[in-house]
Structures are given as structure tokens and as C-alpha cells.
Design a protein around this motif. Structure first.
Motif, PDB file in Angstrom:
ATOM      1  N   TYR A 234      15.746   6.028 -16.424  1.00 19.36           N
ATOM      2  CA  TYR A 234      16.007   7.006 -15.364  1.00 19.36           C
ATOM      3  C   TYR A 234      17.512   7.116 -15.158  1.00 19.36           C
ATOM      4  O   TYR A 234      18.257   6.147 -15.331  1.00 19.36           O
ATOM      5  CB  TYR A 234      15.340   6.595 -14.057  1.00 19.36           C
ATOM      6  CG  TYR A 234      13.838   6.730 -14.062  1.00 19.36           C
ATOM      7  CD1 TYR A 234      13.233   7.938 -13.726  1.00 19.36           C
ATOM      8  CD2 TYR A 234      13.020   5.656 -14.394  1.00 19.36           C
ATOM      9  CE1 TYR A 234      11.844   8.074 -13.733  1.00 19.36           C
ATOM     10  CE2 TYR A 234      11.634   5.782 -14.400  1.00 19.36           C
ATOM     11  CZ  TYR A 234      11.060   6.985 -14.074  1.00 19.36           C
ATOM     12  OH  TYR A 234       9.691   7.116 -14.075  1.00 19.36           O
ATOM     13  N   LEU A 235      17.951   8.308 -14.771  1.00 24.42           N
ATOM     14  CA  LEU A 235      19.379   8.593 -14.616  1.00 24.42           C
ATOM     15  C   LEU A 235      19.557   9.564 -13.460  1.00 24.42           C
ATOM     16  O   LEU A 235      18.770  10.489 -13.305  1.00 24.42           O
ATOM     17  CB  LEU A 235      19.909   9.222 -15.921  1.00 24.42           C
ATOM     18  CG  LEU A 235      21.265   9.929 -15.906  1.00 24.42           C
ATOM     19  CD1 LEU A 235      22.391   8.925 -15.659  1.00 24.42           C
ATOM     20  CD2 LEU A 235      21.487  10.671 -17.227  1.00 24.42           C
ATOM     21  N   ARG A 236      20.593   9.334 -12.654  1.00 28.59           N
ATOM     22  CA  ARG A 236      20.932  10.332 -11.632  1.00 28.59           C
ATOM     23  C   ARG A 236      22.041  11.212 -12.184  1.00 28.59           C
ATOM     24  O   ARG A 236      23.129  10.740 -12.502  1.00 28.59           O
ATOM     25  CB  ARG A 236      21.389   9.685 -10.318  1.00 28.59           C
ATOM     26  CG  ARG A 236      21.566  10.735  -9.208  1.00 28.59           C
ATOM     27  CD  ARG A 236      22.081  10.142  -7.894  1.00 28.59           C
ATOM     28  NE  ARG A 236      21.126   9.269  -7.252  1.00 28.59           N
ATOM     29  CZ  ARG A 236      20.137   9.679  -6.459  1.00 28.59           C
ATOM     30  NH1 ARG A 236      19.955  10.973  -6.244  1.00 28.59           N
ATOM     31  NH2 ARG A 236      19.329   8.809  -5.897  1.00 28.59           N
ATOM     32  N   ILE A 237      21.744  12.511 -12.286  1.00 27.08           N
ATOM     33  CA  ILE A 237      22.729  13.438 -12.847  1.00 27.08           C
ATOM     34  C   ILE A 237      23.467  14.226 -11.767  1.00 27.08           C
ATOM     35  O   ILE A 237      24.450  14.908 -12.056  1.00 27.08           O
ATOM     36  CB  ILE A 237      22.077  14.417 -13.836  1.00 27.08           C
ATOM     37  CG1 ILE A 237      21.056  15.320 -13.131  1.00 27.08           C
ATOM     38  CG2 ILE A 237      21.434  13.678 -14.986  1.00 27.08           C
ATOM     39  CD1 ILE A 237      20.552  16.458 -13.990  1.00 27.08           C
ATOM     40  N   GLY A 238      22.988  14.169 -10.527  1.00 24.67           N
ATOM     41  CA  GLY A 238      23.637  14.912  -9.450  1.00 24.67           C
ATOM     42  C   GLY A 238      23.157  14.407  -8.109  1.00 24.67           C
ATOM     43  O   GLY A 238      22.164  13.676  -8.016  1.00 24.67           O
ATOM     44  N   ALA A 239      23.881  14.792  -7.071  1.00 21.72           N
ATOM     45  CA  ALA A 239      23.543  14.370  -5.716  1.00 21.72           C
ATOM     46  C   ALA A 239      22.911  15.518  -4.950  1.00 21.72           C
ATOM     47  O   ALA A 239      23.278  16.681  -5.139  1.00 21.72           O
ATOM     48  CB  ALA A 239      24.789  13.880  -4.992  1.00 21.72           C
ATOM     49  N   GLY A 240      21.955  15.196  -4.112  1.00 20.50           N
ATOM     50  CA  GLY A 240      21.344  16.200  -3.259  1.00 20.50           C
ATOM     51  C   GLY A 240      22.045  16.292  -1.915  1.00 20.50           C
ATOM     52  O   GLY A 240      23.037  15.605  -1.651  1.00 20.50           O
ATOM     53  N   ARG A 241      21.524  17.150  -1.067  1.00 18.82           N
ATOM     54  CA  ARG A 241      22.044  17.275   0.289  1.00 18.82           C
ATOM     55  C   ARG A 241      21.480  16.149   1.156  1.00 18.82           C
ATOM     56  O   ARG A 241      20.491  15.512   0.786  1.00 18.82           O
ATOM     57  CB  ARG A 241      21.661  18.632   0.869  1.00 18.82           C
ATOM     58  CG  ARG A 241      22.128  19.825   0.049  1.00 18.82           C
ATOM     59  CD  ARG A 241      21.457  21.108   0.535  1.00 18.82           C
ATOM     60  NE  ARG A 241      20.000  21.026   0.400  1.00 18.82           N
ATOM     61  CZ  ARG A 241      19.161  21.947   0.874  1.00 18.82           C
ATOM     62  NH1 ARG A 241      19.635  23.002   1.517  1.00 18.82           N
ATOM     63  NH2 ARG A 241      17.850  21.810   0.705  1.00 18.82           N
ATOM     64  N   PRO A 242      22.092  15.900   2.313  1.00 23.03           N
ATOM     65  CA  PRO A 242      21.565  14.842   3.182  1.00 23.03           C
ATOM     66  C   PRO A 242      20.109  15.053   3.568  1.00 23.03           C
ATOM     67  O   PRO A 242      19.400  14.090   3.846  1.00 23.03           O
ATOM     68  CB  PRO A 242      22.490  14.904   4.412  1.00 23.03           C
ATOM     69  CG  PRO A 242      23.766  15.491   3.898  1.00 23.03           C
ATOM     70  CD  PRO A 242      23.356  16.466   2.829  1.00 23.03           C
ATOM     71  N   ILE A 243      19.654  16.300   3.581  1.00 20.78           N
ATOM     72  CA  ILE A 243      18.278  16.580   3.988  1.00 20.78           C
ATOM     73  C   ILE A 243      17.300  16.533   2.809  1.00 20.78           C
ATOM     74  O   ILE A 243      16.099  16.686   2.996  1.00 20.78           O
ATOM     75  CB  ILE A 243      18.170  17.956   4.681  1.00 20.78           C
ATOM     76  CG1 ILE A 243      18.610  19.074   3.732  1.00 20.78           C
ATOM     77  CG2 ILE A 243      18.972  17.975   5.974  1.00 20.78           C
ATOM     78  CD1 ILE A 243      18.412  20.469   4.297  1.00 20.78           C
ATOM     79  N   ASP A 244      17.808  16.328   1.588  1.00 20.13           N
ATOM     80  CA  ASP A 244      16.948  16.320   0.405  1.00 20.13           C
ATOM     81  C   ASP A 244      16.349  14.937   0.176  1.00 20.13           C
ATOM     82  O   ASP A 244      16.818  13.923   0.716  1.00 20.13           O
ATOM     83  CB  ASP A 244      17.739  16.743  -0.837  1.00 20.13           C
ATOM     84  CG  ASP A 244      18.106  18.219  -0.822  1.00 20.13           C
ATOM     85  OD1 ASP A 244      17.398  18.983  -0.156  1.00 20.13           O
ATOM     86  OD2 ASP A 244      19.097  18.580  -1.478  1.00 20.13           O
ATOM     87  N   SER A 245      15.325  14.897  -0.673  1.00 24.90           N
ATOM     88  CA  SER A 245      14.699  13.640  -1.045  1.00 24.90           C
ATOM     89  C   SER A 245      15.713  12.694  -1.667  1.00 24.90           C
ATOM     90  O   SER A 245      16.669  13.119  -2.336  1.00 24.90           O
ATOM     91  CB  SER A 245      13.572  13.907  -2.049  1.00 24.90           C
ATOM     92  OG  SER A 245      13.192  12.733  -2.731  1.00 24.90           O
ATOM     93  N   ALA A 246      15.481  11.401  -1.487  1.00 24.22           N
ATOM     94  CA  ALA A 246      16.360  10.389  -2.077  1.00 24.22           C
ATOM     95  C   ALA A 246      16.286  10.390  -3.594  1.00 24.22           C
ATOM     96  O   ALA A 246      17.144   9.818  -4.266  1.00 24.22           O
ATOM     97  CB  ALA A 246      15.991   9.011  -1.540  1.00 24.22           C
ATOM     98  N   LEU A 247      15.272  11.036  -4.164  1.00 26.77           N
ATOM     99  CA  LEU A 247      15.134  11.107  -5.618  1.00 26.77           C
ATOM    100  C   LEU A 247      15.699  12.398  -6.198  1.00 26.77           C
ATOM    101  O   LEU A 247      15.569  12.650  -7.392  1.00 26.77           O
ATOM    102  CB  LEU A 247      13.667  10.974  -6.017  1.00 26.77           C
ATOM    103  CG  LEU A 247      13.013   9.623  -5.702  1.00 26.77           C
ATOM    104  CD1 LEU A 247      11.548   9.626  -6.132  1.00 26.77           C
ATOM    105  CD2 LEU A 247      13.757   8.480  -6.373  1.00 26.77           C
TER     106      LEU A 247
END
Length: 326
Positions: A234-247
Motif C-alpha cells: 500500500y502507498l499514499r500518493i496524495g493527501a485528502g482534505r481534513p473532512i475526507d476519509s483517513a484512507l
């Protein structure tokens, strides 16, 4: 006694909805895969790869599909589920600049119950043009079976292109798992799975995923697949907004196990270094950041090549009206 010719009729609901008739529609759960999370390191924690040489050329392969019309085929006293569908397959090649290449379009007449029909031609305009849907048969007779057949046709086209493209680029990122890729090209093809539909890790190991930073990956884990084992991460390729899921921004990648652990580690590290720069933004893509920018551009091109859905739908209906009136 002469067997009656199957008659093709339209499901009355629009193609984008599930069929109005859902006889015999059932789901079966998938068995959880066997996974070994200790193949790369005994310590299960986030890995940020060291700096490495940038690849000179990357390839991204994807496909799109569209149901033109759902069908109900009258076969004797029974009814067989089917559809007329189109799919497009292509690649985005990045080597300093990005360009779309190797685009192809296919069309399929998919029927369940093992029923195989002749190709279906729908003339457009003066009759000298038109579209032809090649027959594809699925063994099951459920509303989902024709969609699965169309998906398989697209996936097979994607895999074939990924295999050919592997000879031209350093690494091919294939949208989806490696199910249809042959062993000959698996060493340089990485499956990119942006939808997390299946649990591969137990809850304790999965707890690492929300804590990954952009450009960080999990250690490799070995998936004991039925046909051939494969390494995955698994890899994190980008960050979401504060209101988005942690995944948000977490994707799963996989590669063949046959080239060995070191080759898999090299691919995993390369993906962690390179893929975050291709992550999309919410302003450009509703599936951001998982839907990569080259993939988004490729999908737009392929959808255009499928043709006007209204024109194709009318041509299909006109052909069936002629047959019904005959």
C-alpha cells in the motif's frame, strides 16, 4: 424439429441503471487471501524509500467501458441476460512530456447461459458506416454476467497492451490487478488498484494505512494467489482534505513474485518516489487523488473514441425495430 432463432429484445430501463428485471441475481463472498506480511522486514512500519535514479519513460495503461444497451434474449421458453457494450484501451506514456498512444476500441455483444449469437451490426447514417458488436459468451445467466463479460474483454485488452508496452518503457503501471497479464511481461508491469474493495491485511496491520505520509509505503507482503503468488504493498500518493476519509490517497499496488524479492522492492520504492507527482486534485477529478493525472487524460480520450452514445443507441434500436417488423 427446427430450433427457434433467439430473439434479441431490449431491457426497458436505461443502460446506466441495473436492469429492470433481476431474476436470479445473487452475490457470493470471496474467500480471504492468504498473506505473509514478513517477507520484506520483520518490523511492520512505514517505509520512505531512499533517493534513486528517475526512470526515463513510464507507461500508464487503462481502459473504459460503456453499456450501450442491456438485452433480454428470448431463447426457446427461457430468457438470457445480455448487453451490447463498447470499450476502449490505451496508454499514456510519460518521458518528460506526456502523450496518449496505442488507443483501440472494441465492441461486444455479451450473452449469458453460454449462448453465442452472431455478431450484431448497427448501421449508422446511410448504411455504409456503423458499429459491429462481436459475440462474447458467459457461462452464468444472471444480470451481472454480461457486465462481467464486458469487463473481462476490456481487462484482456489492457493486459495485452501492457505486455507490448513493457518492451518500450521502464515500468508499466496497469490500472487494476495483474489477473490477465502473462508471466512473460510481469517483471516490468505493476498493477495499480485505486479502489480498496478487498481486505488483504488483518486489523492490526491495516492500522498502519491511515498513518502513512505522502510517498510512504507499507512493507511488501506476499499474496498467495490461486494462479501465481504476487507481492503487494500500500502507498499514499496524495493527501485528502481534513473532512475526507483517513484512507484518502491510499492505493494498493502489486507485481509478480517470480522475478524475486529484490526486484519487487525496487518497483515498490520506485512507485513511492514517482507516483505522488501524478496524483490528481479534486478540482480536476472527482476520484482525486487516486485517479492519476495521466490516467484521467487517457480516459477522456478513450471515452471520446467510443463515439456518441445517443447515436449508437438509436442505431441499435433502429436495427431491432427492423427485425421486430419483419
Amino acid at each position: 424439429m427446427t430450433r427457434a432463432t433467439p430473439r434479441i429484445r431490449l431491457d426497458p430501463w436505461a443502460a446506466e441503471y441495473e436492469g429492470a428485471i433481476q431474476i436470479g441475481n445473487g452475490d457470493e463472498g470471496l474467500e480471504p487471501p492468504r498473506v505473509d506480511i514478513r517477507v520484506e522486514t520483520a518490523a511492520w512500519g512505514a517505509i520512505r524509500p531512499p533517493a534513486g535514479p528517475a526512470p526515463s519513460r513510464l507507461g500508464f495503461v487503462d481502459g473504459v467501458r460503456r453499456i450501450e444497451h442491456r438485452l433480454l434474449v428470448e431463447e426457446g421458453e427461457g430468457t438470457v441476460f445480455g448487453l451490447l457494450g463498447s470499450f476502449g484501451v490505451g496508454a499514456a506514456v510519460v518521458d518528460g512530456t506526456a502523450r496518449v498512444a496505442h488507443e483501440t476500441v472494441g465492441r461486444a455483444l455479451v450473452t449469458g447461459a453460454g449462448l453465442s449469437l452472431p455478431a450484431f451490426a448497427a448501421p449508422i447514417g446511410d448504411g455504409r458506416g456503423g458499429v459491429v458488436f462481436d459475440p462474447v459468451s458467459e457461462p452464468e445467466n444472471t444480470p451481472a454476467a454480461p457486465v462481467e463479460g464486458l469487463q473481462k474483454a476490456m481487462r484482456a485488452g489492457e493486459a495485452g497492451l501492457a505486455e507490448r508496452l513493457a518492451a518500450e518503457v521502464d515500468v508499466v503501471f496497469l490500472d487494476g490487478p495483474l489477473t490477465y497479464v502473462t508471466s512473460a511481461a510481469r517483471g516490468s508491469v505493476v498493477g495499480f488498484v485505486k479502489r480498496l474493495l478487498r481486505a488483504y491485511l488483518d486489523p492490526a496491520a491495516s492500522a498502519l494505512l491511515p498513518r502513512l505520509g505522502v510517498g510512504e509505503r507499507t512493507p511488501l507482503f506476499l499474496v498467495e494467489a490461486a494462479r501465481e503468488p504476487r507481492y503487494s504493498w500500500y502507498l499514499r500518493i496524495g493527501a485528502g482534505r481534513p473532512i475526507d476519509s483517513a484512507l484518502t490517497g491510499i492505493v494498493r499496488l502489486e507485481c509478480a513474485s517470480s522475478p524475486g524479492l529484490e526486484a519487487a522492492r525496487d518497483l515498490a520504492d520506485l512507485s513511492a518516489r514517482e507516483m505522488p507527482r501524478f496524483a490528481s486534485s479534486a478540482a480536476r477529478d472527482p476520484r482525486a487523488p487516486q485517479n492519476l493525472v495521466p490516467i484521467g487524460a487517457l480516459e477522456a480520450r478513450l471515452k471520446h473514441l467510443l463515439g456518441d452514445p445517443t447515436v449508437i443507441r438509436r442505431a441499435i434500436e433502429a436495427r431491432l425495430h427492423e427485425e421486430a417488423a419483419a
